[in-house]
Motif scaffolding. Structure first.
Motif, PDB file in Angstrom:
ATOM      1  N   ARG A   1      -7.838 -13.152   4.077  1.00 17.90           N
ATOM      2  CA  ARG A   1      -7.264 -14.448   4.487  1.00 17.90           C
ATOM      3  C   ARG A   1      -5.880 -14.309   5.092  1.00 17.90           C
ATOM      4  O   ARG A   1      -5.410 -15.215   5.789  1.00 17.90           O
ATOM      5  N   LEU A   2      -5.164 -13.183   4.821  1.00 18.48           N
ATOM      6  CA  LEU A   2      -3.821 -12.994   5.354  1.00 18.48           C
ATOM      7  C   LEU A   2      -3.912 -12.161   6.627  1.00 18.48           C
ATOM      8  O   LEU A   2      -4.312 -10.992   6.590  1.00 18.48           O
ATOM      9  N   GLN A   3      -3.553 -12.750   7.724  1.00 24.12           N
ATOM     10  CA  GLN A   3      -3.678 -12.088   9.016  1.00 24.12           C
ATOM     11  C   GLN A   3      -2.795 -10.848   9.086  1.00 24.12           C
ATOM     12  O   GLN A   3      -1.626 -10.866   8.679  1.00 24.12           O
ATOM     13  N   ASP A   4      -3.352  -9.749   9.585  1.00 21.17           N
ATOM     14  CA  ASP A   4      -2.639  -8.485   9.793  1.00 21.17           C
ATOM     15  C   ASP A   4      -2.162  -7.831   8.499  1.00 21.17           C
ATOM     16  O   ASP A   4      -1.357  -6.893   8.547  1.00 21.17           O
ATOM     17  N   ASP A   5      -2.638  -8.291   7.360  1.00 16.98           N
ATOM     18  CA  ASP A   5      -2.224  -7.677   6.085  1.00 16.98           C
ATOM     19  C   ASP A   5      -3.220  -6.565   5.729  1.00 16.98           C
ATOM     20  O   ASP A   5      -4.081  -6.720   4.872  1.00 16.98           O
ATOM     21  N   ASP A   6      -3.075  -5.430   6.416  1.00 14.65           N
ATOM     22  CA  ASP A   6      -3.985  -4.310   6.198  1.00 14.65           C
ATOM     23  C   ASP A   6      -3.286  -3.085   5.631  1.00 14.65           C
ATOM     24  O   ASP A   6      -3.882  -2.014   5.521  1.00 14.65           O
ATOM     25  N   ASP A   7      -2.003  -3.244   5.250  1.00 15.73           N
ATOM     26  CA  ASP A   7      -1.243  -2.098   4.761  1.00 15.73           C
ATOM     27  C   ASP A   7      -0.045  -2.614   3.961  1.00 15.73           C
ATOM     28  O   ASP A   7       0.432  -3.717   4.185  1.00 15.73           O
ATOM     29  N   TYR A   8       0.437  -1.783   3.033  1.00 15.71           N
ATOM     30  CA  TYR A   8       1.642  -2.168   2.291  1.00 15.71           C
ATOM     31  C   TYR A   8       2.856  -2.171   3.211  1.00 15.71           C
ATOM     32  O   TYR A   8       3.797  -2.947   3.018  1.00 15.71           O
ATOM     33  N   GLY A   9       2.861  -1.260   4.181  1.00 15.82           N
ATOM     34  CA  GLY A   9       3.990  -1.186   5.099  1.00 15.82           C
ATOM     35  C   GLY A   9       5.134  -0.349   4.574  1.00 15.82           C
ATOM     36  O   GLY A   9       6.240  -0.383   5.115  1.00 15.82           O
ATOM     37  N   LEU A  10       4.886   0.435   3.517  1.00 19.07           N
ATOM     38  CA  LEU A  10       5.938   1.282   2.945  1.00 19.07           C
ATOM     39  C   LEU A  10       5.312   2.601   2.512  1.00 19.07           C
ATOM     40  O   LEU A  10       4.363   2.622   1.718  1.00 19.07           O
ATOM     41  N   HIS A  11       5.847   3.700   3.035  1.00 22.03           N
ATOM     42  CA  HIS A  11       5.334   5.018   2.678  1.00 22.03           C
ATOM     43  C   HIS A  11       6.507   5.982   2.523  1.00 22.03           C
ATOM     44  O   HIS A  11       7.337   6.104   3.429  1.00 22.03           O
TER      45      HIS A  11
ATOM     46  N   LEU B   1      -5.537   3.671   1.078  1.00 20.89           N
ATOM     47  CA  LEU B   1      -6.457   2.542   1.238  1.00 20.89           C
ATOM     48  C   LEU B   1      -7.515   2.829   2.298  1.00 20.89           C
ATOM     49  O   LEU B   1      -8.698   2.523   2.114  1.00 20.89           O
ATOM     50  N   ASP B   2      -7.101   3.441   3.406  1.00 13.45           N
ATOM     51  CA  ASP B   2      -8.057   3.794   4.460  1.00 13.45           C
ATOM     52  C   ASP B   2      -9.078   4.807   3.952  1.00 13.45           C
ATOM     53  O   ASP B   2     -10.258   4.735   4.287  1.00 13.45           O
ATOM     54  N   VAL B   3      -8.593   5.738   3.131  1.00 12.08           N
ATOM     55  CA  VAL B   3      -9.486   6.776   2.610  1.00 12.08           C
ATOM     56  C   VAL B   3     -10.472   6.176   1.607  1.00 12.08           C
ATOM     57  O   VAL B   3     -11.682   6.396   1.690  1.00 12.08           O
ATOM     58  N   LEU B   4      -9.970   5.406   0.636  1.00 13.87           N
ATOM     59  CA  LEU B   4     -10.842   4.831  -0.388  1.00 13.87           C
ATOM     60  C   LEU B   4     -11.918   3.930   0.205  1.00 13.87           C
ATOM     61  O   LEU B   4     -13.035   3.853  -0.316  1.00 13.87           O
ATOM     62  N   SER B   5     -11.591   3.242   1.268  1.00 13.23           N
ATOM     63  CA  SER B   5     -12.544   2.306   1.860  1.00 13.23           C
ATOM     64  C   SER B   5     -13.479   2.973   2.868  1.00 13.23           C
ATOM     65  O   SER B   5     -14.353   2.311   3.425  1.00 13.23           O
ATOM     66  N   HIS B   6     -13.305   4.264   3.088  1.00 12.21           N
ATOM     67  CA  HIS B   6     -14.160   4.964   4.048  1.00 12.21           C
ATOM     68  C   HIS B   6     -15.522   5.245   3.426  1.00 12.21           C
ATOM     69  O   HIS B   6     -15.634   5.619   2.260  1.00 12.21           O
ATOM     70  N   ARG B   7     -16.561   5.094   4.208  1.00 13.10           N
ATOM     71  CA  ARG B   7     -17.929   5.265   3.715  1.00 13.10           C
ATOM     72  C   ARG B   7     -18.190   6.669   3.167  1.00 13.10           C
ATOM     73  O   ARG B   7     -19.067   6.867   2.319  1.00 13.10           O
ATOM     74  N   ALA B   8     -17.421   7.680   3.623  1.00 13.48           N
ATOM     75  CA  ALA B   8     -17.683   9.062   3.225  1.00 13.48           C
ATOM     76  C   ALA B   8     -17.227   9.375   1.804  1.00 13.48           C
ATOM     77  O   ALA B   8     -17.695  10.351   1.210  1.00 13.48           O
ATOM     78  N   VAL B   9     -16.323   8.554   1.261  1.00 15.20           N
ATOM     79  CA  VAL B   9     -15.766   8.847  -0.064  1.00 15.20           C
ATOM     80  C   VAL B   9     -16.752   8.434  -1.157  1.00 15.20           C
ATOM     81  O   VAL B   9     -17.196   7.291  -1.212  1.00 15.20           O
ATOM     82  N   GLY B  10     -17.089   9.411  -2.028  1.00 20.81           N
ATOM     83  CA  GLY B  10     -18.046   9.151  -3.103  1.00 20.81           C
ATOM     84  C   GLY B  10     -17.408   8.958  -4.451  1.00 20.81           C
ATOM     85  O   GLY B  10     -17.978   8.313  -5.341  1.00 20.81           O
ATOM     86  N   CYS B  11     -16.189   9.515  -4.663  1.00 19.85           N
ATOM     87  CA  CYS B  11     -15.476   9.294  -5.920  1.00 19.85           C
ATOM     88  C   CYS B  11     -13.997   9.598  -5.726  1.00 19.85           C
ATOM     89  O   CYS B  11     -13.593  10.244  -4.752  1.00 19.85           O
ATOM     90  N   PHE B  12     -13.212   9.115  -6.651  1.00 15.46           N
ATOM     91  CA  PHE B  12     -11.750   9.210  -6.606  1.00 15.46           C
ATOM     92  C   PHE B  12     -11.286   9.911  -7.874  1.00 15.46           C
ATOM     93  O   PHE B  12     -11.397   9.370  -8.970  1.00 15.46           O
ATOM     94  N   MET B  13     -10.794  11.151  -7.728  1.00 13.99           N
ATOM     95  CA  MET B  13     -10.185  11.844  -8.857  1.00 13.99           C
ATOM     96  C   MET B  13      -8.721  11.437  -8.891  1.00 13.99           C
ATOM     97  O   MET B  13      -7.952  11.770  -7.994  1.00 13.99           O
ATOM     98  N   THR B  14      -8.322  10.688  -9.920  1.00 12.17           N
ATOM     99  CA  THR B  14      -7.037  10.000  -9.919  1.00 12.17           C
ATOM    100  C   THR B  14      -6.268  10.168 -11.221  1.00 12.17           C
ATOM    101  O   THR B  14      -6.857  10.366 -12.279  1.00 12.17           O
ATOM    102  N   HIS B  15      -4.948  10.048 -11.111  1.00 12.00           N
ATOM    103  CA  HIS B  15      -4.073  10.063 -12.299  1.00 12.00           C
ATOM    104  C   HIS B  15      -4.121   8.735 -13.040  1.00 12.00           C
ATOM    105  O   HIS B  15      -3.554   8.610 -14.121  1.00 12.00           O
ATOM    106  N   CYS B  16      -4.768   7.744 -12.460  1.00 12.86           N
ATOM    107  CA  CYS B  16      -4.911   6.410 -13.066  1.00 12.86           C
ATOM    108  C   CYS B  16      -3.584   5.656 -13.157  1.00 12.86           C
ATOM    109  O   CYS B  16      -3.355   4.876 -14.088  1.00 12.86           O
ATOM    110  N   GLY B  17      -2.702   5.879 -12.190  1.00 14.68           N
ATOM    111  CA  GLY B  17      -1.598   4.946 -12.039  1.00 14.68           C
ATOM    112  C   GLY B  17      -2.173   3.564 -11.768  1.00 14.68           C
ATOM    113  O   GLY B  17      -3.260   3.449 -11.188  1.00 14.68           O
ATOM    114  N   TRP B  18      -1.478   2.509 -12.177  1.00 12.41           N
ATOM    115  CA  TRP B  18      -2.084   1.182 -12.106  1.00 12.41           C
ATOM    116  C   TRP B  18      -2.395   0.748 -10.676  1.00 12.41           C
ATOM    117  O   TRP B  18      -3.439   0.146 -10.397  1.00 12.41           O
TER     118      TRP B  18
END
Length: 458
Positions: free
Chosen positions: A245-255, A338-355
């Motif tokens: 619903r938020l136009q152009d909101d596709d990234d946090y904008g901070l890296h 975010l781009d990686v997680l939403s990509h069709r090729a990704v089958g699982c996420f090995m993560t530190h479980c930060g919130w």
């Protein structure tokens, strides 16, 4: 007269937002600011570094001078300087803002780990809204510690990994508690105090927000809400991955680190659907050289493709020639998560479980392999596995190491085993509920609407 009335009406729309100046705290508060701005509020996000000002056209940014941070040598020293200098500088900014700005501030939304910000707000005639960047399960544990209904575990309880029972929560072992709840080893005492103080005065705040959604922590939220009026406003993930619903909101904008977006996406595009293990452990904690060695051997032994985020400061822990030897199967690069997680090729996420990472995986519907390191990650991992049932948790051996065999087992179970189908179904369920929460009329959307309505009424 009409112009004067319009100006008075606009004045009530100003909100100041103060996150603690690290990426994991700025991102969710920035996303909350975007939601507020989309509903007509004028929002100023306050930072202490000009280099950390994100790009978001709907938000105004103001930087408070904190040059002293450039000379700090560690986390605790940074916290000490921040808390000794920023309160007065924040007050000076607010005072000038109230005099010279066309839109006077009415509310200060502040990071819960800075309870002193509420005192600044109240002294200057503003309402205060405490914003918790971690889940309510973790908040509830620290709330019980503050009340004394949960005691700091004894050395014997820690050694035996005793079971803890708390209202509205599953049984927790000591190892499931946030490490700041029982780590008395003296490591990062300033950071631990910062975490523990979040509940020191939260009941005096006019509002209490949390970056979660109601269905995700329904029982805990109901229990906490019976003690104090709390509002869930998450997940604070860019709108493009949720309700759109938020136009152009596709990234946090901070890296904080340079992203290799084109390289990663081009590599993922060449892989089959659900075939890639995405590995990322956050921007702060690091693995030992021995653990890095086991992880590299474990990833190689799975025979699967993997995309592994390794900070430059950590790459010297990789075995020599590892990147070259695995170039056909793996890619080591700093990635747009975010781009990686939403990509069709990704089958699982090995993560530190930060919130933030956990919420992103839940919002996008990616199964997880939980490999928590410290702080709230232990509790998040417990819920990922045993409550939300969207992943499995690695097990350490007698020396505290996660072996290559364990890594291979976890990957096989999440991506191929009998549990994998249930985990995928549950991941999809929580994804849909996350979208429902922030969409028009959802629980989080209603809470934000209520906040906007009340602060815009004189």
């Amino acid at each position: 007269m009409e112009k004067h009335q319009q100006q008075k009406h606009d004045e009530a729309y100003q909100v100041l937002v103060l996150p603690y100046p690290i990426q994991g705290h700025i991102n969710p508060m920035l996303q909350f600011s975007k939601r507020l701005a989309s509903k007509g509020l004028k929002v100023t996000l306050i930072t202490t570094s000009k280099s950390m000002q994100p790009s978001a056209s709907s938000i105004h940014f103001h930087s408070i001078d904190f040059q002293e941070a450039e000379t700090t040598t560690g986390i605790d020293e940074h916290i000490r300087l921040y808390e000794s200098l920023i309160p007065a500088r924040l007050a000076q900014f607010i005072e000038k803002h109230q005099i010279y700005s066309q839109h006077r501030a009415k509310v200060l939304v502040y990071d819960s780990c800075m309870p002193w910000a509420l005192d600044v707000a109240k002294r200057l005639g503003l309402q205060g809204a405490s914003f918790f960047t971690q889940c309510w399960a973790v908040n509830a544990i620290f709330y019980h510690l503050k009340l004394g209904t949960l005691k700091v575990p004894s050395e014997e309880q820690i050694r035996t990994n005793a079971v803890v029972s708390l209202p509205s929560m599953p049984e927790l072992e000591i190892s499931d508690l946030p490490s700041a709840a029982y780590d008395n080893s003296g490591s990062y005492p300033g950071l631990w105090n910062l975490i523990r103080r979040q509940f020191s005065n939260f009941q005096e705040a006019d509002w209490t927000f949390c970056n979660t959604y109601d269905k995700l922590e329904h029982q805990i939220i109901n229990w906490m809400a019976s003690k104090w009026p709390i509002k869930t406003i998450g997940p604070t993930v860019p709108s493009m991955y949720l309700d759109k619903r938020l136009q152009d909101d596709d990234d946090y904008g901070l890296h904080l680190f340079k992203l290799h977006t084109d390289l990663c996406i081009e590599w993922l595009n060449s892989k089959e659907t659900g075939s890639v293990i995405y590995v990322a452990f956050g921007s702060i904690a690091g693995l030992t050289e021995k653990q890095m060695g086991e992880l590299t051997m474990g990833l190689k032994s799975t025979k699967k493709h993997f995309l592994w985020v390794v900070r430059e400061t950590e790459q010297n822990k990789l075995p020599s020639n590892f990147i070259e030897e695995t170039s056909e199967k793996g890619l080591v690069s700093w990635s747009p998560q975010l781009d990686v997680l939403s990509h069709r090729a990704v089958g699982c996420f090995m993560t530190h479980c930060g919130w933030n990472s956990t919420l992103e995986a839940l919002s996008i519907g990616v199964p997880m392999i939980a490999m928590p390191q410290w702080t709230d990650q232990m509790t998040n991992a417990k819920f990922v596995v045993d409550v939300w049932e969207v992943g499995i948790r690695v097990k350490k051996d007698g020396n505290g190491i996660i072996t290559k065999e364990e890594i291979q087992r976890c990957v096989r179970e999440v991506m191929e085993g009998e549990r994998s189908l249930d985990i995928k179904r549950n991941s999809e369920k929580w994804r849909k509920l996350a979208i429902d929460a922030v969409d028009d009329g959802g629980s989080s959307d209603k809470n934000i609407e209520e906040f906007v309505a009340k602060i815009t009424c004189n």
